[in-house]
Design a protein around this motif. Structure first.
Motif, PDB file in Angstrom:
ATOM      1  N   ALA A 100       0.839  -1.218   0.000  1.00  0.00           N
ATOM      2  CA  ALA A 100       0.000   0.000   0.000  1.00  0.00           C
ATOM      3  C   ALA A 100       0.867   1.258   0.000  1.00  0.00           C
ATOM      4  O   ALA A 100       0.510   2.272  -0.618  1.00  0.00           O
ATOM      5  N   ALA A 101       2.008   1.191   0.696  1.00  0.00           N
ATOM      6  CA  ALA A 101       2.895   2.365   0.769  1.00  0.00           C
ATOM      7  C   ALA A 101       3.382   2.780  -0.618  1.00  0.00           C
ATOM      8  O   ALA A 101       3.704   3.952  -0.846  1.00  0.00           O
ATOM      9  N   LYS A 102       3.394   1.829  -1.553  1.00  0.00           N
ATOM     10  CA  LYS A 102       3.839   2.151  -2.922  1.00  0.00           C
ATOM     11  C   LYS A 102       2.854   3.101  -3.610  1.00  0.00           C
ATOM     12  O   LYS A 102       3.199   3.761  -4.593  1.00  0.00           O
ATOM     13  N   ASN A 103       1.607   3.153  -3.117  1.00  0.00           N
ATOM     14  CA  ASN A 103       0.612   4.052  -3.719  1.00  0.00           C
ATOM     15  C   ASN A 103       0.522   5.392  -2.997  1.00  0.00           C
ATOM     16  O   ASN A 103      -0.319   6.236  -3.351  1.00  0.00           O
ATOM     17  N   ALA A 104       1.322   5.592  -1.972  1.00  0.00           N
ATOM     18  CA  ALA A 104       1.251   6.846  -1.195  1.00  0.00           C
ATOM     19  C   ALA A 104       1.473   8.047  -2.115  1.00  0.00           C
ATOM     20  O   ALA A 104       2.298   7.999  -3.040  1.00  0.00           O
ATOM     21  N   TYR A 105       0.706   9.109  -1.844  1.00  0.00           N
ATOM     22  CA  TYR A 105       0.856  10.361  -2.608  1.00  0.00           C
ATOM     23  C   TYR A 105       1.540  11.353  -1.671  1.00  0.00           C
ATOM     24  O   TYR A 105       0.903  11.914  -0.768  1.00  0.00           O
ATOM     25  N   VAL A 106       2.851  11.486  -1.825  1.00  0.00           N
ATOM     26  CA  VAL A 106       3.633  12.243  -0.836  1.00  0.00           C
ATOM     27  C   VAL A 106       4.618  13.225  -1.496  1.00  0.00           C
ATOM     28  O   VAL A 106       5.815  13.188  -1.230  1.00  0.00           O
ATOM     29  N   PRO A 107       4.100  14.137  -2.348  1.00  0.00           N
ATOM     30  CA  PRO A 107       5.020  15.050  -3.034  1.00  0.00           C
ATOM     31  C   PRO A 107       5.689  16.053  -2.097  1.00  0.00           C
ATOM     32  O   PRO A 107       6.730  16.608  -2.446  1.00  0.00           O
ATOM     33  N   TYR A 108       5.122  16.286  -0.909  1.00  0.00           N
ATOM     34  CA  TYR A 108       5.652  17.312  -0.008  1.00  0.00           C
ATOM     35  C   TYR A 108       6.631  16.729   1.007  1.00  0.00           C
ATOM     36  O   TYR A 108       7.732  17.243   1.191  1.00  0.00           O
ATOM     37  N   SER A 109       6.245  15.652   1.651  1.00  0.00           N
ATOM     38  CA  SER A 109       7.131  15.071   2.676  1.00  0.00           C
ATOM     39  C   SER A 109       8.068  14.007   2.098  1.00  0.00           C
ATOM     40  O   SER A 109       9.100  13.712   2.709  1.00  0.00           O
ATOM     41  N   GLU A 110       7.676  13.417   0.985  1.00  0.00           N
ATOM     42  CA  GLU A 110       8.409  12.257   0.447  1.00  0.00           C
ATOM     43  C   GLU A 110       8.583  11.174   1.510  1.00  0.00           C
ATOM     44  O   GLU A 110       9.623  10.519   1.616  1.00  0.00           O
ATOM     45  N   PHE A 111       7.540  11.014   2.311  1.00  0.00           N
ATOM     46  CA  PHE A 111       7.553  10.010   3.392  1.00  0.00           C
ATOM     47  C   PHE A 111       6.336   9.093   3.203  1.00  0.00           C
ATOM     48  O   PHE A 111       5.267   9.333   3.759  1.00  0.00           O
ATOM     49  N   PRO A 112       6.499   8.027   2.406  1.00  0.00           N
ATOM     50  CA  PRO A 112       5.365   7.124   2.168  1.00  0.00           C
ATOM     51  C   PRO A 112       5.085   6.240   3.381  1.00  0.00           C
ATOM     52  O   PRO A 112       6.013   5.788   4.053  1.00  0.00           O
ATOM     53  N   VAL A 113       3.815   6.012   3.629  1.00  0.00           N
ATOM     54  CA  VAL A 113       3.392   5.099   4.704  1.00  0.00           C
ATOM     55  C   VAL A 113       2.258   4.224   4.150  1.00  0.00           C
ATOM     56  O   VAL A 113       1.407   4.705   3.391  1.00  0.00           O
ATOM     57  N   GLY A 114       2.268   2.968   4.526  1.00  0.00           N
ATOM     58  CA  GLY A 114       1.165   2.065   4.195  1.00  0.00           C
ATOM     59  C   GLY A 114       0.647   1.421   5.464  1.00  0.00           C
ATOM     60  O   GLY A 114       1.397   1.259   6.440  1.00  0.00           O
TER      61      GLY A 114
END
Ligand code: THU
Length: 127
Positions: free
Chosen positions: A13-27
């Protein structure tokens, strides 16, 4: 479902994270009393405060599917081991914990780490 598999689903799921600001994906992946699992990822917004955490996304998906009792949640970030849920997510999880409680499953330094939610959030707010 076993806790290792749940962590794998959280990682996916973390691969789908939308994190353009923090660049910190979480699933995250929640396991409900029904036996069903639901995954979620974090998604951010240019208005930063509107960001939704992976955990709350997974909980919301479970609720939208009619679930009410959550037994466990696995949380994974490729950026950080022991990626514990934020305070807001702990409170949201407490609302839906099963009668036996809720296990929080993390990728620890030496394998999987399981901590009961009541340890992470003692004395949660309830009406
Ligand atoms: N984040 C989560 O998804 N879960 C947490 O429990 C803490 C933080 C996200 C929010 C934001 O997109 C990024 O991690 C950095 O704070």
């Amino acid at each position: 479902m076993n806790y290792e598999k749940m962590l794998e689903l959280a990682e996916l799921a973390a691969k789908n994270a939308y994190v353009p600001y923090s660049e910190f994906p979480v699933g995250a992946c929640v396991l409900c009393e029904s036996g069903n699992t639901y995954a979620g990822c974090n998604f951010e917004n240019s208005s930063y405060g509107l960001t939704i955490c992976a955990e709350r996304n997974a909980v919301g998906t479970a609720i939208a599917n009619g679930e009410r009792k959550i037994k466990a949640i696995a949380i994974f970030s490729p950026n950080k081991k022991n990626c514990t849920p934020c305070g807001a997510c702990r409170q949201v999880l407490s609302e839906f914990q099963s009668d036996e409680g809720l296990d929080v499953i993390l990728q620890g330094d030496e394998g999987i780490k399981v901590t009961p939610l009541k340890v992470l959030l003692p004395d949660c707010f309830e009406l």
